[in-house]
Design an enzyme around this catalytic site. Structure first.
Site, PDB file in Angstrom:
ATOM      1  N   ARG A 127     -89.807  -1.411 -19.967  1.00 18.36           N
ATOM      2  CA  ARG A 127     -90.114  -0.457 -19.106  1.00 18.36           C
ATOM      3  C   ARG A 127     -89.920   0.953 -19.405  1.00 18.36           C
ATOM      4  O   ARG A 127     -90.123   1.761 -18.426  1.00 18.36           O
ATOM      5  CB  ARG A 127     -90.010  -1.068 -17.588  1.00 18.36           C
ATOM      6  N   LYS A 162     -83.039   0.341 -24.808  1.00 16.18           N
ATOM      7  CA  LYS A 162     -82.411   0.780 -23.378  1.00 16.18           C
ATOM      8  C   LYS A 162     -80.909   0.697 -23.250  1.00 16.18           C
ATOM      9  O   LYS A 162     -80.453   1.732 -22.765  1.00 16.18           O
ATOM     10  CB  LYS A 162     -82.950  -0.670 -22.612  1.00 16.18           C
ATOM     11  N   GLY A 166     -84.256 -15.796 -24.790  1.00 15.49           N
ATOM     12  CA  GLY A 166     -83.477 -15.909 -23.596  1.00 15.49           C
ATOM     13  C   GLY A 166     -82.060 -15.712 -23.439  1.00 15.49           C
ATOM     14  O   GLY A 166     -81.583 -15.840 -24.552  1.00 15.49           O
ATOM     15  N   TYR A 216     -70.737  40.938 -28.864  1.00 15.63           N
ATOM     16  CA  TYR A 216     -70.459  39.707 -29.611  1.00 15.63           C
ATOM     17  C   TYR A 216     -69.320  39.757 -30.491  1.00 15.63           C
ATOM     18  O   TYR A 216     -69.183  40.375 -31.093  1.00 15.63           O
ATOM     19  CB  TYR A 216     -71.806  39.418 -30.661  1.00 15.63           C
ATOM     20  N   GLY A 262     -67.905  55.532 -30.081  1.00 13.92           N
ATOM     21  CA  GLY A 262     -69.014  54.799 -29.717  1.00 13.92           C
ATOM     22  C   GLY A 262     -69.975  55.293 -30.791  1.00 13.92           C
ATOM     23  O   GLY A 262     -70.040  56.086 -31.563  1.00 13.92           O
TER      24      GLY A 262
HETATM   25  C1  UD1 Z   1     -81.202 -12.799 -15.577  1.00  9.98           C
HETATM   26  C2  UD1 Z   1     -80.803 -14.427 -15.021  1.00  9.98           C
HETATM   27  C3  UD1 Z   1     -81.017 -14.317 -13.431  1.00  9.98           C
HETATM   28  C4  UD1 Z   1     -80.065 -13.180 -12.851  1.00  9.98           C
HETATM   29  C5  UD1 Z   1     -80.593 -11.901 -13.510  1.00  9.98           C
HETATM   30  C6  UD1 Z   1     -79.686 -10.659 -12.819  1.00  9.98           C
HETATM   31  C7  UD1 Z   1     -81.192 -15.699 -16.918  1.00  9.98           C
HETATM   32  C8  UD1 Z   1     -82.165 -16.954 -17.313  1.00  9.98           C
HETATM   33  N1  UD1 Z   1     -81.507 -15.133 -15.491  1.00  9.98           N
HETATM   34  O1  UD1 Z   1     -82.418 -12.698 -15.456  1.00  9.98           O
HETATM   35  O2  UD1 Z   1     -80.616 -15.518 -12.909  1.00  9.98           O
HETATM   36  O3  UD1 Z   1     -80.647 -13.096 -11.451  1.00  9.98           O
HETATM   37  O4  UD1 Z   1     -80.342 -12.103 -14.890  1.00  9.98           O
HETATM   38  O5  UD1 Z   1     -79.983  -9.611 -13.302  1.00  9.98           O
HETATM   39  O6  UD1 Z   1     -80.254 -15.550 -17.382  1.00  9.98           O
HETATM   40  N2  UD1 Z   1     -80.939 -10.699 -22.877  1.00  9.98           N
HETATM   41  C9  UD1 Z   1     -80.598 -11.048 -24.261  1.00  9.98           C
HETATM   42  N3  UD1 Z   1     -81.406 -11.819 -25.126  1.00  9.98           N
HETATM   43  C10 UD1 Z   1     -82.514 -12.357 -24.402  1.00  9.98           C
HETATM   44  C11 UD1 Z   1     -82.728 -12.197 -23.299  1.00  9.98           C
HETATM   45  C12 UD1 Z   1     -82.136 -11.305 -22.537  1.00  9.98           C
HETATM   46  O7  UD1 Z   1     -79.816 -10.430 -25.050  1.00  9.98           O
HETATM   47  O8  UD1 Z   1     -83.290 -13.061 -25.305  1.00  9.98           O
HETATM   48  C13 UD1 Z   1     -80.132  -9.723 -22.424  1.00  9.98           C
HETATM   49  C14 UD1 Z   1     -80.804  -8.617 -21.978  1.00  9.98           C
HETATM   50  O9  UD1 Z   1     -80.863  -7.388 -22.856  1.00  9.98           O
HETATM   51  C15 UD1 Z   1     -80.040  -8.128 -20.611  1.00  9.98           C
HETATM   52  C16 UD1 Z   1     -79.572  -9.535 -20.203  1.00  9.98           C
HETATM   53  O10 UD1 Z   1     -79.720 -10.237 -21.156  1.00  9.98           O
HETATM   54  O11 UD1 Z   1     -79.005  -7.286 -21.106  1.00  9.98           O
HETATM   55  C17 UD1 Z   1     -80.295 -10.025 -18.795  1.00  9.98           C
HETATM   56  O12 UD1 Z   1     -81.779 -10.066 -19.413  1.00  9.98           O
HETATM   57  P1  UD1 Z   1     -82.769  -9.922 -18.419  1.00  9.98           P
HETATM   58  O13 UD1 Z   1     -84.222 -10.078 -18.991  1.00  9.98           O
HETATM   59  O14 UD1 Z   1     -82.892  -8.726 -17.666  1.00  9.98           O
HETATM   60  O15 UD1 Z   1     -82.443 -11.126 -17.082  1.00  9.98           O
HETATM   61  P2  UD1 Z   1     -83.552 -12.091 -16.569  1.00  9.98           P
HETATM   62  O16 UD1 Z   1     -83.879 -13.094 -17.303  1.00  9.98           O
HETATM   63  O17 UD1 Z   1     -84.590 -11.401 -15.687  1.00  9.98           O
END
Ligand code: UD1
Ligand code: MG
Length: 462
Positions: free
Chosen positions: A8, A15, A79, A372, A429
């Protein structure tokens, strides 16, 4: 965790490298880890990994005294649980792990200290907060008072979605336990991801206490997903800085119109008018006054100096010789430009549309209008006239101009470097000087004035 894409933001820049108050988002988080005296900091990279790692390694020496900085890569990104699984090979078995997000930069070290205390070395401590509308977040599911699970938005029942308390994305837990639980994660959920948050269920099953450390300051858990959220957090962050400065006694004309993108140290009775931007390391000594709309980077301004409106002071950060120094009681601007290596001693005056680069002006020297000074050494009490310049660049090399004490340079002079103007000398001058001048003399180097009496102007031919 810094592997996510940040779709986004709609940017080529990963980011976590976008800037908040002049520092990358991820740098804020790493700096907080430094404040916690972490023994080891592991950054999980994925999207734009090379760029992210390079941006932080530049700082590695800077923080190496505090902790060991490691990078692990998560490819592909499956994840948050999968992200933390990548850390297992480099993570030591003893100690407490604090999990932070690279895009949640405003968390405070004291809050995390409380979270670590809540973990106590043997519990799973979750940082949580209540929102009236926690849509999108993982909800904290309790039975009675005890936490049972975190359920992600997409997996939550209608009843669970009605819960206001959610998981901030930050937790503290024993490393040994974390490793065991990570090995048990699966992808049987609505998003087909490895959820880090599933470890809460394992803790409950294993009889490990789960504590929710609830805070009320939403700013500390605010994540950044879009340019709008970044701009909003920037304002919130700037407000926090403005309030801290005002608590120290700094008089800001308007705390909403200040931007500090680095560190600003102020003595007593400093006043700053609206719309000023401070970058890098800036020090303002006692009684300094900064006019409206000034941009000041990497500079130290002496006691009682006045920087009038619209001045641009741009010291360099990499080498101390590039810092800009303004002495006590000096007057700068309006519309002055002090570039890297401008060193102004006490009581120096640099006025409107005057540019100074890599030059020193000794006590009481003045260049008040349209001038300058580049690669120049200017003595005490020198007066450098309006429209005069040092011609420091011959097209290939830069050369120095030395103007000794008590020299008076008239208006509209060109001093072709290398050149020395002897002490106490006067330059008429309009002179263009290419040779050294003796002390105490008047030097004039321009066409002699002639008048032709009864001069007939040419008249128009048909
Ligand atoms: C996650 C939590 C959620 C919490 C929220 C708070 C999980 C499954 N869920 O949500 O409970 O309320 O954060 O903001 O953990 N990232 C990685 N690798 C990945 C996925 C994410 O490094 O594969 C990093 C992202 O860059 C970010 C952080 O993990 O810095 C959180 O990821 P994001 O996708 O924003 O969190 P959610 O899954 O939405
Ligand atoms: Mg997600």
């Amino acid at each position: 965790m810094a592997a996510g894409k940040g779709t986004r933001m709609k940017s080529k820049l990963p980011k976590v490298l976008h800037l908040l108050a002049g520092r990358a988002l991820l740098q804020h988080v790493v700096d907080i880890a430094a404040e916690l005296s972490a023994r080891q900091v592991i950054v999980i990279t994925g999207h734009g990994a090379t760029e992210v790692e390079a941006a932080l390694t530049g700082r590695k020496g800077h923080i190496a005294g505090c902790f060991e900085l490691d990078f692990v890569r998560q490819e592909p990104q499956l994840g948050t649980g999968h992200a933390v699984q990548q850390v297992v090979p480099v993570l030591r078995d003893d100690g407490v792990v604090v999990i932070l997000s690279g895009d949640v930069p405003m968390i405070r070290a004291d809050t995390l200290q409380q979270l670590i205390a809540a973990c106590g070395g043997n519990k799973l401590a979750l940082l949580t907060i209540d929102f009236a509308d926690p849509t999108g977040y993982g909800r904290i599911v309790r039975r009675g008072d005890t936490v049972q699970a975190i359920v992600e938005q997409k997996d939550a029942s209608a009843e669970q979605r009605a819960i206001n308390e959610f998981y901030s994305g930050m937790m503290a837990l024993p490393a040994r336990q974390l490793k065991q639980w990570l090995a048990r994660l699966d992808r049987n959920n609505a998003q087909g991801e490895y959820y880090l948050t599933d470890i809460v269920k394992f803790a409950v099953a294993d009889g490990v206490a789960v504590v929710a450390q609830k805070i009320s300051d939403a700013l500390q858990v605010a994540g950044i997903n879009s340019p709008l959220q970044l701009a909003e957090l920037e304002r919130a962050c700037q407000k926090r800085t403005a309030l801290q400065l005002m608590e120290q006694g700094v008089r800001l004309a308007d705390p909403a119109r200040l931007d500090v993108r680095g560190s600003l140290q102020c003595g007593q009775d400093v006043s700053i008018d609206v719309n000023c931007v401070f970058e890098g390391q800036v020090t303002l000594a006692e009684g300094v006054r900064i006019g409206a709309n000034c941009v000041i980077s990497n500079a130290s301004i002496g006691a009682g100096a006045v920087i009038h409106a619209f001045s641009h002071i741009e010291g360099g950060a990499s080498d101390p010789k590039d810092l800009v120094e303004v002495g006590a009681g000096a007057l700068v601007g309006p519309y002055a430009r002090l570039r890297p290596g401008a060193k102004l001693a006490d009581e120096v005056h640099v006025g409107n549309f005057v540019e100074v680069k890599n030059s020193s002006l000794a006590r009481g020297a003045k260049a008040n209008h349209l001038a300058y000074l580049g690669d120049a050494t200017v003595g005490e009490r020198v007066n450098f006239g309006a429209g005069s310049i040092t011609a420091n660049y011959d097209g290939a090399n830069k050369h120095r101009t030395v103007i000794e004490a008590d020299v008076h340079i008239g208006s509209n002079c060109v001093l072709i470097a290398p050149l020395t103007v002897g002490a106490g000398g006067t330059v008429g001058g309009g002179s263009t000087l290419s040779k050294d001048t003796p002390s105490g003399a008047l030097t004039v180097a321009r066409a002699r004035q002639v008048s032709i009496p009864n001069w007939k102007r040419p008249s128009k031919t048909k």
